[in-house]
Write a protein that holds these residues in place. Sequence first.
Motif, mmCIF file in Angstrom:
data_model
loop_
_atom_site.group_PDB
_atom_site.id
_atom_site.type_symbol
_atom_site.label_atom_id
_atom_site.label_comp_id
_atom_site.label_asym_id
_atom_site.label_seq_id
_atom_site.Cartn_x
_atom_site.Cartn_y
_atom_site.Cartn_z
ATOM 1 N N HIS A 113 32.831 43.383 47.759
ATOM 2 C CA HIS A 113 34.175 42.734 47.382
ATOM 3 C C HIS A 113 34.365 43.630 46.494
ATOM 4 C CE1 HIS A 113 33.752 39.150 49.876
ATOM 5 N NE2 HIS A 113 32.503 39.106 49.572
ATOM 6 N N VAL A 114 35.664 44.195 46.419
ATOM 7 C CA VAL A 114 36.439 44.757 45.176
ATOM 8 C C VAL A 114 37.508 43.999 44.752
ATOM 9 C CG1 VAL A 114 37.505 46.911 44.472
ATOM 10 C CG2 VAL A 114 35.588 47.172 45.889
ATOM 11 N N ILE A 115 37.522 43.777 43.462
ATOM 12 C CA ILE A 115 38.659 42.611 43.003
ATOM 13 C C ILE A 115 39.177 43.368 41.888
ATOM 14 C CG2 ILE A 115 38.941 40.364 42.215
ATOM 15 C CD1 ILE A 115 36.178 40.006 43.781
ATOM 16 N N GLY A 120 40.678 38.445 39.253
ATOM 17 C CA GLY A 120 39.564 37.901 39.168
ATOM 18 C C GLY A 120 39.473 36.795 38.212
ATOM 19 N N ASP A 121 40.375 36.207 37.977
ATOM 20 C CA ASP A 121 40.360 35.367 36.783
ATOM 21 C C ASP A 121 39.430 34.229 37.462
ATOM 22 O OD1 ASP A 121 42.148 36.754 35.145
ATOM 23 O OD2 ASP A 121 43.806 35.447 35.899
ATOM 24 N N ASP A 122 39.496 33.605 38.376
ATOM 25 C CA ASP A 122 38.389 32.634 39.123
ATOM 26 C C ASP A 122 37.218 32.972 39.383
ATOM 27 O OD1 ASP A 122 40.537 30.810 38.467
ATOM 28 O OD2 ASP A 122 41.635 31.018 40.418
ATOM 29 N N GLY A 134 45.133 42.336 46.315
ATOM 30 C CA GLY A 134 44.307 42.887 45.344
ATOM 31 C C GLY A 134 42.716 42.724 45.452
ATOM 32 N N VAL A 135 42.341 41.846 46.534
ATOM 33 C CA VAL A 135 40.975 41.719 46.655
ATOM 34 C C VAL A 135 40.556 42.335 48.021
ATOM 35 C CG1 VAL A 135 39.401 39.851 47.218
ATOM 36 C CG2 VAL A 135 41.050 39.499 45.360
#
Length: 214
Positions: A113-115, A120-122, A134-135
């Motif tokens: 996964h590229v986030i 990616g706050d969670d 964005g994921v």
Amino acid sequence: MIITKAGRRMFPAMRVKISGLDPHQQYYIAMDIVPVDNKRYRYVYHSSKWMVAGNADSPVPPRVYIHPDSPASGETWMRQVISFDKLKLTNNELDDQGHIILHSMHKYQPRVHVIRKDCGDDLSPVKPIPSGEGVKAFSFPETVFTTVTAYQNQQITRLKIDRNPFAKGFRDSGRNRMGLEALVESYAFWRPSLRTLTFEDIPGIPKQDHRSLT
């Protein structure tokens, strides 16, 4: 793939190269491992193949391996080979070490996964990968594996001892390697996967000029 209660490093380790990221954007790189189907398997020695042995065990708690270099800029990720050689697997459902929990004798598929950092706050080792813009997730059919607590083939045991950088203490430096080298050539699947990923189709990320990374 070997799993134990204490946790074992994933071997062969998965490695990828990335292109098409925004060089100035920050990203997390992560991996999770998901079931391929809802079956449990057994190895049939006389026919040397895997057979379905029943329904899969109950799902295990989700775990995510977050690459220790995260977060980093797109430029940083694109100029290196990204290796997951420190990822550990376990069959201990009560594991509190952050290892990826899997059932023995089941088939699994790793996913990379590229986030984007702002998405990616969670992100957490004990929560599912966040979804949305964005994921991006990538998986490769050649990386599907079956989990075991002991190798079903002694030749594979020898290959791991010889090639695993974390098994140096088990090597016999005086052993005749000719037969093993021939075996390595015939069993090419031991080599770590190295794939190039392109992310120009992630929503909200402008298309970047391609760079040769091979």
